[in-house]
Every structure is written in structure tokens, then in C-alpha cells.
Scaffold this motif. Sequence first.
Motif, PDB file in Angstrom:
ATOM      1  N   ALA A 109       0.788  -1.223  -0.183  1.00 14.57           N
ATOM      2  CA  ALA A 109      -0.011  -0.070   0.030  1.00 14.57           C
ATOM      3  C   ALA A 109       0.913   1.310  -0.076  1.00 14.57           C
ATOM      4  N   ASN A 110       1.994   1.188   0.743  1.00 14.31           N
ATOM      5  CA  ASN A 110       2.794   2.288   0.951  1.00 14.31           C
ATOM      6  C   ASN A 110       3.564   2.652  -0.649  1.00 14.31           C
ATOM      7  N   LYS A 111       3.658   1.541  -1.465  1.00 10.80           N
ATOM      8  CA  LYS A 111       4.156   1.573  -2.790  1.00 10.80           C
ATOM      9  C   LYS A 111       3.201   1.969  -3.818  1.00 10.80           C
ATOM     10  N   GLY A 112       1.935   2.451  -3.216  1.00 11.51           N
ATOM     11  CA  GLY A 112       0.677   2.986  -4.101  1.00 11.51           C
ATOM     12  C   GLY A 112       0.002   1.934  -4.626  1.00 11.51           C
ATOM     13  N   LYS A 113      -0.130   0.913  -4.005  1.00  7.12           N
ATOM     14  CA  LYS A 113      -0.808  -0.216  -4.678  1.00  7.12           C
ATOM     15  C   LYS A 113      -2.184  -0.381  -3.892  1.00  7.12           C
ATOM     16  N   ARG A 114      -3.379  -0.816  -4.583  1.00  4.75           N
ATOM     17  CA  ARG A 114      -4.577  -1.018  -4.012  1.00  4.75           C
ATOM     18  C   ARG A 114      -4.458  -2.607  -3.530  1.00  4.75           C
ATOM     19  N   VAL A 115      -4.674  -2.583  -2.111  1.00  2.84           N
ATOM     20  CA  VAL A 115      -4.548  -3.981  -1.594  1.00  2.84           C
ATOM     21  C   VAL A 115      -5.796  -4.222  -0.936  1.00  2.84           C
ATOM     22  N   ILE A 116      -6.177  -5.394  -1.744  1.00  2.00           N
ATOM     23  CA  ILE A 116      -7.591  -5.990  -1.299  1.00  2.00           C
ATOM     24  C   ILE A 116      -7.613  -7.242  -0.572  1.00  2.00           C
ATOM     25  N   VAL A 117      -7.865  -7.432   0.840  1.00  2.00           N
ATOM     26  CA  VAL A 117      -7.652  -8.845   1.490  1.00  2.00           C
ATOM     27  C   VAL A 117      -9.156  -9.320   1.934  1.00  2.00           C
ATOM     28  N   ALA A 118      -9.253 -10.724   1.817  1.00  7.06           N
ATOM     29  CA  ALA A 118     -10.418 -11.168   2.251  1.00  7.06           C
ATOM     30  C   ALA A 118     -10.030 -12.576   3.286  1.00  7.06           C
ATOM     31  N   GLY A 119     -10.953 -12.675   4.245  1.00  8.00           N
ATOM     32  CA  GLY A 119     -10.855 -13.665   5.111  1.00  8.00           C
ATOM     33  C   GLY A 119     -11.836 -13.654   6.298  1.00  8.00           C
ATOM     34  N   LEU A 120     -11.634 -14.807   7.016  1.00 12.88           N
ATOM     35  CA  LEU A 120     -12.312 -15.093   8.154  1.00 12.88           C
ATOM     36  C   LEU A 120     -11.734 -14.026   9.287  1.00 12.88           C
ATOM     37  N   ASP A 121     -12.712 -13.497  10.073  1.00 15.19           N
ATOM     38  CA  ASP A 121     -12.427 -12.710  11.345  1.00 15.19           C
ATOM     39  C   ASP A 121     -12.395 -13.268  12.352  1.00 15.19           C
ATOM     40  N   THR A 122     -12.897 -14.401  12.653  1.00 17.96           N
ATOM     41  CA  THR A 122     -12.773 -15.344  13.735  1.00 17.96           C
ATOM     42  C   THR A 122     -12.635 -16.850  13.319  1.00 17.96           C
ATOM     43  N   ASP A 123     -12.021 -17.827  14.226  1.00 16.67           N
ATOM     44  CA  ASP A 123     -11.987 -19.129  14.005  1.00 16.67           C
ATOM     45  C   ASP A 123     -13.326 -19.669  14.541  1.00 16.67           C
ATOM     46  N   TYR A 124     -13.321 -21.037  14.607  1.00 11.82           N
ATOM     47  CA  TYR A 124     -14.550 -21.910  15.072  1.00 11.82           C
ATOM     48  C   TYR A 124     -14.742 -21.714  16.378  1.00 11.82           C
ATOM     49  N   ASP A 165     -12.855 -32.228  14.608  1.00  7.29           N
ATOM     50  CA  ASP A 165     -11.197 -31.716  14.706  1.00  7.29           C
ATOM     51  C   ASP A 165     -11.028 -30.637  15.563  1.00  7.29           C
ATOM     52  N   LYS A 166      -9.730 -30.659  16.324  1.00 11.60           N
ATOM     53  CA  LYS A 166      -9.506 -29.806  17.297  1.00 11.60           C
ATOM     54  C   LYS A 166      -8.646 -28.733  16.814  1.00 11.60           C
ATOM     55  N   LYS A 167      -8.011 -28.914  15.658  1.00 11.14           N
ATOM     56  CA  LYS A 167      -7.040 -28.053  15.308  1.00 11.14           C
ATOM     57  C   LYS A 167      -7.620 -26.770  14.753  1.00 11.14           C
ATOM     58  N   ARG A 168      -6.874 -25.703  14.729  1.00 12.37           N
ATOM     59  CA  ARG A 168      -7.344 -24.255  14.298  1.00 12.37           C
ATOM     60  C   ARG A 168      -7.745 -24.038  13.066  1.00 12.37           C
ATOM     61  N   ILE A 169      -6.891 -24.808  12.246  1.00 11.35           N
ATOM     62  CA  ILE A 169      -7.023 -24.597  10.790  1.00 11.35           C
ATOM     63  C   ILE A 169      -7.313 -26.041  10.147  1.00 11.35           C
ATOM     64  N   VAL A 170      -8.757 -26.239   9.645  1.00  9.87           N
ATOM     65  CA  VAL A 170      -8.938 -27.502   9.046  1.00  9.87           C
ATOM     66  C   VAL A 170      -9.861 -26.912   7.991  1.00  9.87           C
ATOM     67  N   VAL A 171      -9.328 -27.397   6.789  1.00  6.62           N
ATOM     68  CA  VAL A 171      -9.826 -26.720   5.515  1.00  6.62           C
ATOM     69  C   VAL A 171     -11.009 -27.606   5.317  1.00  6.62           C
ATOM     70  N   GLY A 172     -12.163 -27.151   4.985  1.00  8.44           N
ATOM     71  CA  GLY A 172     -13.673 -27.646   4.457  1.00  8.44           C
ATOM     72  C   GLY A 172     -14.478 -26.938   4.232  1.00  8.44           C
ATOM     73  N   THR A 173     -15.682 -27.267   3.828  1.00 12.69           N
ATOM     74  CA  THR A 173     -16.884 -26.507   3.256  1.00 12.69           C
ATOM     75  C   THR A 173     -18.019 -27.090   4.003  1.00 12.69           C
ATOM     76  N   THR A 174     -19.155 -27.293   3.296  1.00  9.32           N
ATOM     77  CA  THR A 174     -20.477 -27.524   4.078  1.00  9.32           C
ATOM     78  C   THR A 174     -20.292 -28.970   4.831  1.00  9.32           C
ATOM     79  N   ASP A 175     -19.313 -29.846   4.725  1.00 10.90           N
ATOM     80  CA  ASP A 175     -19.184 -30.859   5.164  1.00 10.90           C
ATOM     81  C   ASP A 175     -18.691 -30.605   6.694  1.00 10.90           C
ATOM     82  N   SER A 176     -17.886 -29.580   6.842  1.00 12.64           N
ATOM     83  CA  SER A 176     -17.339 -29.506   8.184  1.00 12.64           C
ATOM     84  C   SER A 176     -17.574 -28.287   8.999  1.00 12.64           C
ATOM     85  N   TYR A 177     -18.409 -27.115   8.347  1.00 15.00           N
ATOM     86  CA  TYR A 177     -18.575 -25.923   8.859  1.00 15.00           C
ATOM     87  C   TYR A 177     -20.154 -25.454   8.556  1.00 15.00           C
TER      88      TYR A 177
END
Length: 190
Positions: A109-124, A165-177
Motif C-alpha cells: 500500500a505504501n508503494k501505491g498499490k490498492r491492496v484488497i484482502v479477504a478472510g475469516l475474522d474469527t475461528d471456529y 477436529d480440534k486444530k485451528r485450521i481445518v480446510v473444509g466446506t459444508t461438510d465441516s462448517y
Amino acid sequence: MVVNPLIRHKQGWIEVICGCMFSGKTEELIRRVRTALIAKQKVQLFNSKIDTRYGLDSIISHNQNKVAAICVKTSAEILQHVEKDTQVVAIDEINFFDKGLVAVCEELANKGKRVIVAGLDTDYRAEPFEVMAALMAKAEYVTKNLAVCTKCGNPASFTQRISKDKKRIVVGTTDSYQARCRRCYKKPRD
Ligand code: ADP
Ligand code: MG
Ligand code: ZN
């Protein structure tokens, strides 16, 4: 999100798109990328190598909207890939990235680029992802999306893990979340 028309040419900034799973973060990121491409801007889109849900060369939303992306493991790799004349840097699933991502986004951003980030704000467990919390504080623009609660249909901002699962990161979709509202979300006991 309204971009201030008084912003001078070449000034960079950070935009955050956050929310729970299924809230349309990826869809919104893809929409902003497509709009920038229509404006003939040079865009580079990144995803995490941890996100193996849809292959390693693209980003796909839950409703099958798809755009090409570079998959990386670390925030440092993003810096290596970004080209000098790139105007827009978009990064999905920032919750999968190391803490260094905050400094990387600021540098771009300091170099003049538009930075767009997306993601989860909270974990499970409904606890903030640190990288996202820091970027929300440092960004010029923050958009929080809500999904639909799978139990009652109200607006949902929590991600309920339905697998054991008890790990913080578990990749999944409607099967797990599932997306849940405050009333229907049950915080895991352990
Ligand atoms: P995210 O990146 O936030 O996980 P996506 O952008 O990939 O979300 O997908 C959003 C899409 O998911 C919605 O447009 C809708 O078609 C679909 N969807 C599935 N379940 C839900 C839900 N519970 N609430 C809202 N949208 C849902
Ligand atoms: Mg997504
Ligand atoms: Zn509910």
C-alpha cells in the motif's frame, strides 16, 4: 464500499473484506477484481496453498465464481511475485497466512498499490485471527459480510465447526462448517 474520489493517483490503500464462512467474502473479492480488470488495471490475485479446496491455480466462491490466482505458502512469496506495474493486489483467505502478511500489505500500500484482502475474522471458537484483526485496524476500508444462519435463517456472523477436529485450521466446506447466528452458535467446550 465507497472509494473517495479525492484520492490522488498512485496513492495506495488497504481494503478488508471479512466475515464468517459462506458470507460471500470470496464473491466480493472476485467482484472487486473483475471491476478493476474492466478498468484495465493490472491485477495480481493470491491464495494460500493451504486452501486446497478448489485446485491450486484459481479462487472459486461457494457459488462457483472462478478467477485465476497465484497460490503461495508465505507472505514473503507474495512480495516476490508482485510486479512493479501491478496496481491491484488481492489476497484471499488471509487467515491462513503468517503474521508477516500485515507488513507485506502495508509495504504494498505504501508503494501505491490498492491492496484488497479477504478472510475469516474469527475461528471456529469465535476468537479473532490475529492477522485479520491487525489488518482490520490498519486498513482504510473494512467490509464485514454476514451469512444466513443454517438453523434459523437470521443473519449469521459465527462459523460453527460440525466435524470433531480440534486444530485451528481445518480446510473444509459444508461438510465441516455451518454459518450460525449468535443465538444458534455453540462455542466448543474444550
Ligand atoms: P466465503 O468466501 O465468505 O466463504 P463465498 O463467497 O465463497 O463465501 O460464497 C458465498 C455464497 O455461498 C453465497 O452467495 C451463497 O450462494 C452460498 N451460501 C451457501 N450457504 C450459505 C449461507 N449459509 N449463507 C449465505 N450464503 C451461503
Ligand atoms: Mg472464501
Ligand atoms: Zn440462528
